[in-house]
Design a protein around this motif. Sequence first.
Motif, PDB file in Angstrom:
ATOM      1  N   ILE A  12       0.832  -1.205   0.000  1.00  0.00           N
ATOM      2  CA  ILE A  12       0.000   0.000   0.000  1.00  0.00           C
ATOM      3  C   ILE A  12       0.863   1.250   0.000  1.00  0.00           C
ATOM      4  CG2 ILE A  12      -1.602   1.376   1.407  1.00  0.00           C
ATOM      5  CD1 ILE A  12      -2.889  -1.266   2.284  1.00  0.00           C
ATOM      6  N   GLU A  13       1.848   1.293   0.882  1.00  0.00           N
ATOM      7  CA  GLU A  13       2.694   2.481   0.980  1.00  0.00           C
ATOM      8  C   GLU A  13       3.518   2.692  -0.284  1.00  0.00           C
ATOM      9  OE1 GLU A  13       2.381   4.730   3.101  1.00  0.00           O
ATOM     10  OE2 GLU A  13       1.054   3.651   4.446  1.00  0.00           O
ATOM     11  N   ARG A  14       4.019   1.607  -0.874  1.00  0.00           N
ATOM     12  CA  ARG A  14       4.783   1.719  -2.118  1.00  0.00           C
ATOM     13  C   ARG A  14       3.907   2.247  -3.258  1.00  0.00           C
ATOM     14  NH1 ARG A  14      10.033   1.703  -2.905  1.00  0.00           N
ATOM     15  NH2 ARG A  14       9.889   0.388  -4.748  1.00  0.00           N
ATOM     16  N   GLN A  15       2.691   1.720  -3.367  1.00  0.00           N
ATOM     17  CA  GLN A  15       1.794   2.163  -4.431  1.00  0.00           C
ATOM     18  C   GLN A  15       1.366   3.608  -4.219  1.00  0.00           C
ATOM     19  OE1 GLN A  15       0.973   1.030  -7.273  1.00  0.00           O
ATOM     20  NE2 GLN A  15      -0.761   2.346  -7.829  1.00  0.00           N
ATOM     21  N   ARG A  16       1.069   3.980  -2.968  1.00  0.00           N
ATOM     22  CA  ARG A  16       0.671   5.362  -2.680  1.00  0.00           C
ATOM     23  C   ARG A  16       1.801   6.330  -3.041  1.00  0.00           C
ATOM     24  NH1 ARG A  16      -0.940   5.467   2.814  1.00  0.00           N
ATOM     25  NH2 ARG A  16      -3.137   5.567   2.295  1.00  0.00           N
ATOM     26  N   ALA A  17       3.029   5.974  -2.672  1.00  0.00           N
ATOM     27  CA  ALA A  17       4.170   6.832  -2.986  1.00  0.00           C
ATOM     28  C   ALA A  17       4.385   6.927  -4.492  1.00  0.00           C
ATOM     29  CB  ALA A  17       5.425   6.292  -2.305  1.00  0.00           C
TER      30      ALA A  17
ATOM     31  N   ALA B 199       4.222  10.310  -6.687  1.00  0.00           N
ATOM     32  CA  ALA B 199       5.371  10.730  -7.490  1.00  0.00           C
ATOM     33  C   ALA B 199       4.954  11.065  -8.911  1.00  0.00           C
ATOM     34  CB  ALA B 199       6.429   9.629  -7.486  1.00  0.00           C
ATOM     35  N   ILE B 200       4.085  10.265  -9.486  1.00  0.00           N
ATOM     36  CA  ILE B 200       3.603  10.519 -10.846  1.00  0.00           C
ATOM     37  C   ILE B 200       2.785  11.807 -10.892  1.00  0.00           C
ATOM     38  CG2 ILE B 200       2.064   9.652 -12.647  1.00  0.00           C
ATOM     39  CD1 ILE B 200       2.917   6.815 -11.801  1.00  0.00           C
ATOM     40  N   ARG B 201       1.954  12.008  -9.885  1.00  0.00           N
ATOM     41  CA  ARG B 201       1.136  13.224  -9.838  1.00  0.00           C
ATOM     42  C   ARG B 201       1.997  14.471  -9.690  1.00  0.00           C
ATOM     43  NH1 ARG B 201      -3.589  10.838  -5.743  1.00  0.00           N
ATOM     44  NH2 ARG B 201      -4.745   9.663  -7.346  1.00  0.00           N
ATOM     45  N   ASP B 202       3.144  14.314  -9.010  1.00  0.00           N
ATOM     46  CA  ASP B 202       4.043  15.448  -8.809  1.00  0.00           C
ATOM     47  C   ASP B 202       5.048  15.607  -9.940  1.00  0.00           C
ATOM     48  OD1 ASP B 202       2.744  15.854  -6.427  1.00  0.00           O
ATOM     49  OD2 ASP B 202       4.274  14.874  -5.187  1.00  0.00           O
ATOM     50  N   GLY B 203       4.948  14.754 -10.955  1.00  0.00           N
ATOM     51  CA  GLY B 203       5.865  14.843 -12.080  1.00  0.00           C
ATOM     52  C   GLY B 203       7.259  14.356 -11.766  1.00  0.00           C
ATOM     53  N   GLU B 204       7.410  13.515 -10.758  1.00  0.00           N
ATOM     54  CA  GLU B 204       8.717  13.004 -10.366  1.00  0.00           C
ATOM     55  C   GLU B 204       8.980  11.653 -11.018  1.00  0.00           C
ATOM     56  OE1 GLU B 204       8.591  12.826  -6.162  1.00  0.00           O
ATOM     57  OE2 GLU B 204       8.384  15.009  -5.875  1.00  0.00           O
TER      58      GLU B 204
ATOM     59  N   GLU C  92     -12.399   4.548  -1.564  1.00  0.00           N
ATOM     60  CA  GLU C  92     -13.088   5.846  -1.566  1.00  0.00           C
ATOM     61  C   GLU C  92     -12.118   6.999  -1.802  1.00  0.00           C
ATOM     62  OE1 GLU C  92     -15.899   8.526   1.468  1.00  0.00           O
ATOM     63  OE2 GLU C  92     -15.302   6.481   1.992  1.00  0.00           O
ATOM     64  N   SER C  93     -10.911   6.909  -1.253  1.00  0.00           N
ATOM     65  CA  SER C  93      -9.962   8.021  -1.346  1.00  0.00           C
ATOM     66  C   SER C  93      -9.277   8.124  -2.699  1.00  0.00           C
ATOM     67  CB  SER C  93      -8.891   7.873  -0.258  1.00  0.00           C
ATOM     68  OG  SER C  93      -8.037   6.784  -0.546  1.00  0.00           O
ATOM     69  N   GLY C  94      -9.111   6.991  -3.392  1.00  0.00           N
ATOM     70  CA  GLY C  94      -8.387   7.013  -4.658  1.00  0.00           C
ATOM     71  C   GLY C  94      -6.890   7.170  -4.493  1.00  0.00           C
ATOM     72  N   ASP C  95      -6.379   6.969  -3.280  1.00  0.00           N
ATOM     73  CA  ASP C  95      -4.946   7.153  -3.012  1.00  0.00           C
ATOM     74  C   ASP C  95      -4.075   6.200  -3.813  1.00  0.00           C
ATOM     75  OD1 ASP C  95      -5.567   9.126  -1.261  1.00  0.00           O
ATOM     76  OD2 ASP C  95      -4.935   8.078   0.560  1.00  0.00           O
ATOM     77  N   LEU C  96      -4.611   5.061  -4.194  1.00  0.00           N
ATOM     78  CA  LEU C  96      -3.809   4.064  -4.901  1.00  0.00           C
ATOM     79  C   LEU C  96      -3.985   4.136  -6.411  1.00  0.00           C
ATOM     80  CD1 LEU C  96      -4.149   0.953  -2.565  1.00  0.00           C
ATOM     81  CD2 LEU C  96      -2.620   2.917  -2.413  1.00  0.00           C
ATOM     82  N   GLY C  97      -4.622   5.205  -6.882  1.00  0.00           N
ATOM     83  CA  GLY C  97      -4.795   5.379  -8.323  1.00  0.00           C
ATOM     84  C   GLY C  97      -6.148   4.905  -8.808  1.00  0.00           C
ATOM     85  N   GLU C  98      -6.474   5.317 -10.027  1.00  0.00           N
ATOM     86  CA  GLU C  98      -7.754   4.949 -10.620  1.00  0.00           C
ATOM     87  C   GLU C  98      -7.728   3.506 -11.110  1.00  0.00           C
ATOM     88  OE1 GLU C  98     -10.330   6.941 -10.482  1.00  0.00           O
ATOM     89  OE2 GLU C  98      -9.074   8.454  -9.508  1.00  0.00           O
ATOM     90  N   LEU C  99      -8.902   2.911 -11.226  1.00  0.00           N
ATOM     91  CA  LEU C  99      -9.034   1.554 -11.739  1.00  0.00           C
ATOM     92  C   LEU C  99      -8.640   1.525 -13.209  1.00  0.00           C
ATOM     93  CD1 LEU C  99     -10.029  -1.372 -11.180  1.00  0.00           C
ATOM     94  CD2 LEU C  99     -12.263  -0.640 -12.037  1.00  0.00           C
ATOM     95  N   ASP C 100      -7.717   0.628 -13.559  1.00  0.00           N
ATOM     96  CA  ASP C 100      -7.275   0.468 -14.942  1.00  0.00           C
ATOM     97  C   ASP C 100      -8.000  -0.732 -15.543  1.00  0.00           C
ATOM     98  OD1 ASP C 100      -6.051   0.227 -17.360  1.00  0.00           O
ATOM     99  OD2 ASP C 100      -3.996   0.103 -16.592  1.00  0.00           O
ATOM    100  N   GLU C 101      -9.025  -0.470 -16.342  1.00  0.00           N
ATOM    101  CA  GLU C 101      -9.836  -1.548 -16.895  1.00  0.00           C
ATOM    102  C   GLU C 101      -9.081  -2.388 -17.912  1.00  0.00           C
ATOM    103  OE1 GLU C 101     -13.412   0.160 -18.406  1.00  0.00           O
ATOM    104  OE2 GLU C 101     -14.180   0.725 -16.423  1.00  0.00           O
ATOM    105  N   ASN C 102      -7.947  -1.881 -18.415  1.00  0.00           N
ATOM    106  CA  ASN C 102      -7.145  -2.639 -19.376  1.00  0.00           C
ATOM    107  C   ASN C 102      -6.145  -3.561 -18.690  1.00  0.00           C
ATOM    108  OD1 ASN C 102      -8.341  -1.393 -21.667  1.00  0.00           O
ATOM    109  ND2 ASN C 102      -7.054   0.411 -21.358  1.00  0.00           N
ATOM    110  N   ASP C 103      -6.024  -3.442 -17.373  1.00  0.00           N
ATOM    111  CA  ASP C 103      -5.098  -4.259 -16.602  1.00  0.00           C
ATOM    112  C   ASP C 103      -5.882  -5.389 -15.943  1.00  0.00           C
ATOM    113  OD1 ASP C 103      -3.228  -5.396 -14.976  1.00  0.00           O
ATOM    114  OD2 ASP C 103      -2.683  -3.563 -13.902  1.00  0.00           O
ATOM    115  N   THR C 104      -5.638  -6.616 -16.399  1.00  0.00           N
ATOM    116  CA  THR C 104      -6.389  -7.755 -15.860  1.00  0.00           C
ATOM    117  C   THR C 104      -6.074  -8.015 -14.392  1.00  0.00           C
ATOM    118  OG1 THR C 104      -4.668  -9.270 -16.667  1.00  0.00           O
ATOM    119  CG2 THR C 104      -6.553  -8.883 -18.109  1.00  0.00           C
ATOM    120  N   ASP C 105      -4.958  -7.465 -13.913  1.00  0.00           N
ATOM    121  CA  ASP C 105      -4.592  -7.626 -12.507  1.00  0.00           C
ATOM    122  C   ASP C 105      -5.273  -6.603 -11.605  1.00  0.00           C
ATOM    123  OD1 ASP C 105      -3.106  -9.759 -11.737  1.00  0.00           O
ATOM    124  OD2 ASP C 105      -1.277  -8.635 -11.362  1.00  0.00           O
ATOM    125  N   ASP C 106      -5.775  -5.523 -12.196  1.00  0.00           N
ATOM    126  CA  ASP C 106      -6.391  -4.458 -11.405  1.00  0.00           C
ATOM    127  C   ASP C 106      -7.861  -4.798 -11.170  1.00  0.00           C
ATOM    128  OD1 ASP C 106      -7.072  -2.189 -10.079  1.00  0.00           O
ATOM    129  OD2 ASP C 106      -6.379  -0.777 -11.603  1.00  0.00           O
TER     130      ASP C 106
END
Length: 430
Positions: free
Chosen positions: A267-272, A276-281, A328-342
Amino acid sequence: HDEIAKYEPLGELTNKNSDDLGSLGGGDQLDFSSKVDVEDAAGDDGDLGVSDANDEDDDLDATTGRLISLLESNSNDSEGPTINLAKYDEAFEAWAALAAKRDGGIDAADTAFQLLGALEQNMVRLASVNTFMAWNVAWYNNVMHAYAVCHGGRKAAEKAEEILNKMILACQEYDPNSATLAPPEPTTRSFNIAINAWAKSGEPDSGSHAEQIITRMEHWHLECQENSQFIGAVANARTMSGVMDAWAQSGVEGAEDRALGILMYAIERQRASVQAIRDGEQPLEGIVVKPNVIMFNSAIHAWVNSKRGQEGAEQAEGILRIMEKLAESGDLGELDENDTDDLGLKPNTRTLSLVIDAWAQCENIEKTGEAAQRAQDILDMMERLYREGHDVKLSFVSFTSCIAAWSRSERYPDAAERAEGLLDRLLNLY
């Protein structure tokens, strides 16, 4: 985020059966210094059989014997019978399916391994004169899968891991400048099957072995980045879920803490990573796996198996609530419907059934009706989500678990009426 904040990346976990296994990636050290159980990761178990009409009346042993003889009878300087590699594909699939059945077991896996050995001994020779001859990683995956599902305990898990290690070593020793046939490269599924074999073994050290495999996976991936000949393999949600299942099934003290710690680390790795992507890092290095409902189910399962009574049930429901808040928070990113693992973070039938079972078990000891009520609250949630059209089905077992819990609530005055009320609801539904 208070629930998650209680946990460090993998926390201070207590168990008496694990050694220091090092890093899971990106320089983040997992704390193994303290001495502390796929959906099936291996994939389909369908009975695929050998489909050629000429083989329909023969048993699988005879067919495999002919396939081995065919390999050994072909030579470089004569025109032998044509080798149809599709028949070998079918044979491996059939042995894997048979191994999953009680009457097949580890003997079926051993026969598949024997067929694989015959291919290994003859492939390079035959490929020198037959350009169509090529390695197929699915052969190896099917043999490993046969060991994973054969109910063979430690011996089967060790064989699956041995095959994986053999594949890695063959790739490491391969010289791309030589004229020899390139060996098959292990895929993410290969690693997942080996992890799953340990999870199904139920051995006390299965969690440690599973973590060693995921560490080996990362090291192999880093090695491949320096060698363009091979791609490497990257962990996915099934990988992490398999490791947690290995801890959940191990039965060792602290296994539930370890499984939850792995989930919190993910969870912490995915949130970070998302931040990072949102901050352009730059994206994070090392293992970053987006947790899904299967991973949460594995963590819940570990606590249901923990035999820690009400504390285990509280933790199981707490993991469910964390999943709901993250969705509810979306902290881990949006659902990727093209990713069978998501698969998202919405609880499914298994999620709720596990939590219900955790609370129902508590009533064996408490007998006050409190645990039975908590189980029924989750059952009510299951029915509500079902009627709202979510990916939840009403479970007959969950109803009977709640009824049984009320039947044990000796100190609750209306327990019998509550049990009968649930029975009426069940009869109306069915």
